[in-house]
Write a protein that holds these residues in place. Structure first.
Motif, PDB file in Angstrom:
ATOM      1  N   SER A 159     -49.797  -1.612  15.177  1.00 19.06           N
ATOM      2  CA  SER A 159     -48.651  -2.479  15.474  1.00 19.06           C
ATOM      3  C   SER A 159     -48.125  -2.089  16.850  1.00 19.06           C
ATOM      4  CB  SER A 159     -47.545  -2.305  14.421  1.00 19.06           C
ATOM      5  OG  SER A 159     -47.050  -0.975  14.425  1.00 19.06           O
ATOM      6  N   PHE A 160     -47.354  -2.963  17.447  1.00 18.44           N
ATOM      7  CA  PHE A 160     -46.654  -2.631  18.684  1.00 18.44           C
ATOM      8  C   PHE A 160     -45.399  -3.481  18.767  1.00 18.44           C
ATOM      9  CE2 PHE A 160     -50.003  -5.702  19.769  1.00 18.44           C
ATOM     10  CZ  PHE A 160     -49.279  -6.716  20.374  1.00 18.44           C
ATOM     11  N   LEU A 202     -54.936  -7.801  22.426  1.00 21.40           N
ATOM     12  CA  LEU A 202     -54.734  -7.125  21.147  1.00 21.40           C
ATOM     13  C   LEU A 202     -53.956  -7.936  20.113  1.00 21.40           C
ATOM     14  CD1 LEU A 202     -54.029  -3.355  21.979  1.00 21.40           C
ATOM     15  CD2 LEU A 202     -56.174  -4.476  21.386  1.00 21.40           C
ATOM     16  N   SER A 203     -53.121  -8.858  20.570  1.00 21.68           N
ATOM     17  CA  SER A 203     -52.294  -9.594  19.604  1.00 21.68           C
ATOM     18  C   SER A 203     -53.133 -10.341  18.573  1.00 21.68           C
ATOM     19  CB  SER A 203     -51.377 -10.579  20.341  1.00 21.68           C
ATOM     20  OG  SER A 203     -50.394  -9.879  21.081  1.00 21.68           O
ATOM     21  N   LEU A 204     -54.327 -10.760  18.961  1.00 22.96           N
ATOM     22  CA  LEU A 204     -55.214 -11.456  18.018  1.00 22.96           C
ATOM     23  C   LEU A 204     -55.586 -10.580  16.832  1.00 22.96           C
ATOM     24  CD1 LEU A 204     -57.709 -13.188  20.508  1.00 22.96           C
ATOM     25  CD2 LEU A 204     -56.024 -14.335  19.054  1.00 22.96           C
ATOM     26  N   PHE A 205     -55.562  -9.266  17.026  1.00 19.83           N
ATOM     27  CA  PHE A 205     -56.001  -8.336  15.987  1.00 19.83           C
ATOM     28  C   PHE A 205     -54.827  -7.638  15.293  1.00 19.83           C
ATOM     29  CE2 PHE A 205     -59.135  -8.228  19.533  1.00 19.83           C
ATOM     30  CZ  PHE A 205     -60.155  -8.918  18.900  1.00 19.83           C
ATOM     31  N   LEU A 206     -53.616  -8.044  15.623  1.00 22.50           N
ATOM     32  CA  LEU A 206     -52.422  -7.375  15.090  1.00 22.50           C
ATOM     33  C   LEU A 206     -52.409  -7.423  13.566  1.00 22.50           C
ATOM     34  CD1 LEU A 206     -49.863  -5.975  16.170  1.00 22.50           C
ATOM     35  CD2 LEU A 206     -48.708  -8.192  16.056  1.00 22.50           C
ATOM     36  N   THR A 226     -61.038  -9.600  13.040  1.00 21.50           N
ATOM     37  CA  THR A 226     -60.495 -10.559  12.070  1.00 21.50           C
ATOM     38  C   THR A 226     -61.582 -11.563  11.698  1.00 21.50           C
ATOM     39  OG1 THR A 226     -59.600 -11.821  13.948  1.00 21.50           O
ATOM     40  CG2 THR A 226     -58.094 -10.306  12.804  1.00 21.50           C
ATOM     41  N   THR A 227     -62.116 -12.248  12.686  1.00 19.02           N
ATOM     42  CA  THR A 227     -63.266 -13.144  12.473  1.00 19.02           C
ATOM     43  C   THR A 227     -64.409 -12.673  13.358  1.00 19.02           C
ATOM     44  OG1 THR A 227     -62.555 -14.677  14.211  1.00 19.02           O
ATOM     45  CG2 THR A 227     -61.739 -15.082  11.959  1.00 19.02           C
ATOM     46  N   CYS A 228     -65.588 -13.206  13.137  1.00 22.05           N
ATOM     47  CA  CYS A 228     -66.775 -12.715  13.832  1.00 22.05           C
ATOM     48  C   CYS A 228     -67.038 -13.409  15.158  1.00 22.05           C
ATOM     49  CB  CYS A 228     -67.997 -12.850  12.917  1.00 22.05           C
ATOM     50  SG  CYS A 228     -67.862 -11.879  11.405  1.00 22.05           S
ATOM     51  N   ASP A 229     -66.143 -14.301  15.580  1.00 21.20           N
ATOM     52  CA  ASP A 229     -66.349 -14.997  16.856  1.00 21.20           C
ATOM     53  C   ASP A 229     -65.320 -14.574  17.905  1.00 21.20           C
ATOM     54  OD1 ASP A 229     -64.159 -16.088  15.649  1.00 21.20           O
ATOM     55  OD2 ASP A 229     -64.761 -18.187  15.884  1.00 21.20           O
ATOM     56  N   GLY A 230     -64.660 -13.424  17.684  1.00 23.56           N
ATOM     57  CA  GLY A 230     -63.641 -12.968  18.628  1.00 23.56           C
ATOM     58  C   GLY A 230     -64.216 -12.045  19.685  1.00 23.56           C
ATOM     59  N   TYR A 231     -63.316 -11.326  20.353  1.00 21.02           N
ATOM     60  CA  TYR A 231     -63.711 -10.438  21.438  1.00 21.02           C
ATOM     61  C   TYR A 231     -64.201  -9.105  20.885  1.00 21.02           C
ATOM     62  CZ  TYR A 231     -61.715 -13.900  24.505  1.00 21.02           C
ATOM     63  OH  TYR A 231     -61.473 -15.074  25.173  1.00 21.02           O
ATOM     64  N   ASN A 232     -64.934  -8.362  21.730  1.00 19.01           N
ATOM     65  CA  ASN A 232     -65.612  -7.145  21.283  1.00 19.01           C
ATOM     66  C   ASN A 232     -65.431  -6.042  22.326  1.00 19.01           C
ATOM     67  OD1 ASN A 232     -67.285  -5.327  19.999  1.00 19.01           O
ATOM     68  ND2 ASN A 232     -69.196  -6.412  20.449  1.00 19.01           N
ATOM     69  N   PRO A 233     -64.258  -5.395  22.379  1.00 14.79           N
ATOM     70  CA  PRO A 233     -63.979  -4.407  23.431  1.00 14.79           C
ATOM     71  C   PRO A 233     -64.859  -3.167  23.387  1.00 14.79           C
ATOM     72  CG  PRO A 233     -61.945  -5.233  22.479  1.00 14.79           C
ATOM     73  CD  PRO A 233     -63.055  -5.714  21.589  1.00 14.79           C
ATOM     74  N   THR A 234     -65.456  -2.854  22.232  1.00 12.14           N
ATOM     75  CA  THR A 234     -66.321  -1.672  22.149  1.00 12.14           C
ATOM     76  C   THR A 234     -67.799  -2.053  22.094  1.00 12.14           C
ATOM     77  OG1 THR A 234     -66.064  -1.649  19.737  1.00 12.14           O
ATOM     78  CG2 THR A 234     -64.567  -0.265  21.013  1.00 12.14           C
ATOM     79  N   GLY A 235     -68.113  -3.284  22.495  1.00 14.12           N
ATOM     80  CA  GLY A 235     -69.494  -3.748  22.482  1.00 14.12           C
ATOM     81  C   GLY A 235     -70.338  -3.144  23.588  1.00 14.12           C
ATOM     82  N   GLN A 236     -71.490  -3.733  23.811  1.00 12.33           N
ATOM     83  CA  GLN A 236     -72.434  -3.213  24.789  1.00 12.33           C
ATOM     84  C   GLN A 236     -72.031  -3.614  26.208  1.00 12.33           C
ATOM     85  OE1 GLN A 236     -75.036  -1.124  24.370  1.00 12.33           O
ATOM     86  NE2 GLN A 236     -75.206  -1.158  26.603  1.00 12.33           N
ATOM     87  N   PRO A 237     -71.732  -2.640  27.103  1.00 11.80           N
ATOM     88  CA  PRO A 237     -71.372  -2.985  28.485  1.00 11.80           C
ATOM     89  C   PRO A 237     -72.523  -3.672  29.206  1.00 11.80           C
ATOM     90  CG  PRO A 237     -70.837  -0.695  27.983  1.00 11.80           C
ATOM     91  CD  PRO A 237     -71.698  -1.187  26.864  1.00 11.80           C
ATOM     92  N   MET A 245     -69.878  -6.415  25.324  1.00 15.67           N
ATOM     93  CA  MET A 245     -68.498  -5.956  25.481  1.00 15.67           C
ATOM     94  C   MET A 245     -67.680  -7.055  26.142  1.00 15.67           C
ATOM     95  SD  MET A 245     -67.067  -2.531  27.402  1.00 15.67           S
ATOM     96  CE  MET A 245     -67.361  -3.116  29.077  1.00 15.67           C
ATOM     97  N   SER A 246     -66.489  -7.330  25.612  1.00 11.43           N
ATOM     98  CA  SER A 246     -65.711  -8.454  26.135  1.00 11.43           C
ATOM     99  C   SER A 246     -64.221  -8.232  25.960  1.00 11.43           C
ATOM    100  CB  SER A 246     -66.131  -9.762  25.441  1.00 11.43           C
ATOM    101  OG  SER A 246     -66.025  -9.644  24.032  1.00 11.43           O
ATOM    102  N   TRP A 247     -63.488  -8.882  26.833  1.00 14.72           N
ATOM    103  CA  TRP A 247     -62.016  -8.912  26.827  1.00 14.72           C
ATOM    104  C   TRP A 247     -61.623 -10.289  27.353  1.00 14.72           C
ATOM    105  CZ3 TRP A 247     -58.660  -5.094  25.134  1.00 14.72           C
ATOM    106  CH2 TRP A 247     -57.294  -5.288  25.413  1.00 14.72           C
ATOM    107  N   PRO A 248     -60.573 -10.888  26.826  1.00 14.93           N
ATOM    108  CA  PRO A 248     -60.230 -12.249  27.265  1.00 14.93           C
ATOM    109  C   PRO A 248     -59.968 -12.340  28.765  1.00 14.93           C
ATOM    110  CG  PRO A 248     -58.465 -11.288  25.916  1.00 14.93           C
ATOM    111  CD  PRO A 248     -59.649 -10.399  25.778  1.00 14.93           C
ATOM    112  N   ASN A 249     -60.472 -13.417  29.360  1.00 13.16           N
ATOM    113  CA  ASN A 249     -60.323 -13.673  30.787  1.00 13.16           C
ATOM    114  C   ASN A 249     -60.235 -15.179  30.979  1.00 13.16           C
ATOM    115  OD1 ASN A 249     -61.529 -14.318  33.600  1.00 13.16           O
ATOM    116  ND2 ASN A 249     -61.107 -12.126  33.728  1.00 13.16           N
TER     117      ASN A 249
END
Length: 361
Positions: free
Chosen positions: A263-264, A281-285, A315-326, A341-345
Motif C-alpha cells: 500500500s502507499f 504501481l497503482s494498477l497492482f495496489l 493482477t491479470t496476465c496482460d499487464g506490465y512486468n517490471p522484473t521481466g527479461q531486460p 521487462m516493462s514499465w508504462p510509457n
C-alpha cells in the motif's frame, strides 16, 4: 590541563559493577560552556577529576566530561555528546571526550575527536549496533565518504534478525535502501524464481548487479518507520537515454500472511530536475505477490508469474512486468512478448533499466 591527557578508568574491587569495563578520556580544547546547554545533564562539585571520569564510565549516556577548577574545588559536568575541537577559547573549563579503547565489530578508532569509524552497516559511538536502514546510516558520519553503492547489513528494530542489503550512502543522498535492480547492461541473473527466493532475496548484490532484496526484508523495513519508494526507469527514447522517476509516499509491504501485498499513501511526481515516469504501481495496489509456484493473481485460468517468467504483484496476465527479461537498447519498443521487462510509457518505449529503492521519510 593541556595537550592530550589519557585517563584510564578501571573498575576495581566490585565498585560500580554495572558500568562499562573501561573508558579512555582524552583532553580536547573546546569553547563549550556546560552551563548553557541541555547536553550537560549532570553536575557535581567537590570530587576529583578521576572520580568524575569513573562516574562517566558507569553511565551509558556520558560521552564527555567538563571540568571547572576553583582553587582546590573541582566541579564535574557529564555531557551526552562529545566536544568538537575549537581553538582560541577564553573560558574556565577543561574538556575530555570519552571512548572505549577498542571499537566493536571491526570498527577503527580514528582520533580523539571523531572516535570510532564503523563499517558494514554498524553505527553508534562504539559501532555497537546495526543501522535500521540505509537512511539511518547515511545520517551518521561513518559512511559519508562512500562514493558508490555497496553491500551492508541492517537490522530494523521490528525484525528478529539482520538483513543483507545494497545501500547508497554517498554523502549527498539521504540513504537509499535498494529494493531491486534489473538492467540490460549488468551480468545476467535469473528472475524466474520460486516463492522462497523472492521472500529471502537473490542475485548479484553489488553496485552494478541485478538483484532482488527480499520481500521479508521489505516488510520489516517499510513497517519499521515511514518509507518512500522511488522508481528510476531508463528508456531509450528516439535514440536518447531518458531517466524517468516516480515516488510513492508511505510505501508499505505487508507480511507473508497477507501475501506481501503493498500500500502507499500517495504517488509523488518528481522534482523539476527529473523527467516524470508514468505511475507503474497503482494498477497492482492491494494485489498479493505471485511466483510460478505460488499463484496469487486474479486470473483464475492462468498463472501470470509463469507466463511472465518472473515474480510480481500480478493482477491479470496482460499487464506490465517490471522484473521481466531486460532488453538491449536495440529493442526500442515494448513488444507482445510477456517475458519482456516493462514499465508504462506514453509512447510504449521499452524499459532498459528498472531501479527501485526506499528512503526513510
Amino acid at each position: 590541563m593541556t595537550g592530550i591527557l589519557y585517563i584510564w578508568i578501571v573498575l576495581l574491587f566490585g565498585i560500580m559493577p554495572d558500568c562499562r569495563s573501561y573508558m579512555t578520556l582524552s583532553s580536547i580544547e573546546s569553547c563549550y560552556d556546560p552551563t548553557q546547554t541541555p547536553e550537560t545533564y549532570y553536575t557535581i562539585t567537590g570530587i576529583s577529576v578521576p572520580q568524575c571520569g569513573i562516574m562517566c564510565a558507569g553511565d551509558e549516556r556520558c560521552m564527555s566530561i567538563s571540568i571547572k577548577r576553583d582553587g582546590n574545588t573541582v566541579t564535574c559536568y557529564h555531557n551526552s555528546g562529545r566536544r568538537l575541537l575549537s581553538t582560541g577559547c577564553d573560558n574556565q573549563y577543561s574538556h575530555f571526550n570519552g571512548y572505549h579503547s577498542s571499537c566493536h565489530y571491526h570498527g577503527v578508532f580514528l582520533n580523539d575527536t571523531y572516535g570510532c569509524r564503523c563499517y558494514g552497516g554498524y553505527i553508534g559511538a562504539w559501532c555497537e549496533r546495526l543501522m535500521e536502514d540505509c537512511s539511518e546510516g547515511a545520517s551518521t558520519d561513518h559512511y559519508k565518504d562512500f562514493t558508490e553503492s555497496d553491500v551492508f547489513h541492517i537490522h530494523p528494530s521490528n525484525a528478529p534478525r539482520a538483513f543483507k542489503v545494497v545501500c547508497t550512502m554517498d554523502g549527498w543522498s539521504p540513504g537509499w535502501t535498494w529494493f531491486f535492480k534489473r538492467r540490460f547492461d549488468s551480468p545476467y541473473v535469473n528472475f524466474t524464481r520460486p516463492w522462497e527466493d523472492y521472500k529471502h532475496g537473490f542475485g548479484d548484490f553489488s553496485n552494478s548487479g541485478n538483484f532482488w532484496t527480499g520481500l521479508d526484508t521489505m516488510y520489516h523495513v517499510t513497517n519499521n518507520r515511514p518509507q518512500r519508494l522511488k522508481a528510476y526507469i531508463s528508456f531509450k527514447e528516439d535514440g536518447k537515454w531518458v531517466l524517468r522517476t516516480y515516488a510513492y509516499k508511505n510505501f508499505q509491504v505487508s507480511s507473508e500472511t497477507y501475501g506481501y501485498n503493498f500500500s502507499f499513501l500517495s504517488g509523488v511526481p518528481p522534482g523539476p530536475n527529473h523527467e516524470k515516469a508514468m505511475d507503474g504501481l497503482s494498477l497492482f495496489l492491494g494485489a498479493k505477490f505471485s511466483t510460478y509456484d505460488v499463484d496469487n493473481d486474479n486470473d483464475s485460468s492462468d498463472n501470470c508469474a509463469n507466463i511472465h517468467q518472473s515474480g510480481w504483484w500480478f493482477t491479470t496476465c496482460d499487464g506490465y512486468n517490471p522484473t521481466g527479461q531486460p532488453q538491449p537498447p536495440s529493442v526500442q519498443y515494448k513488444t507482445s512478448d510477456p517475458t519482456q521487462m516493462s514499465w508504462p510509457n506514453t509512447l510504449n518505449y521499452s524499459a532498459a533499466r528498472v531501479n527501485m529503492f526506499l528512503i526513510a521519510d
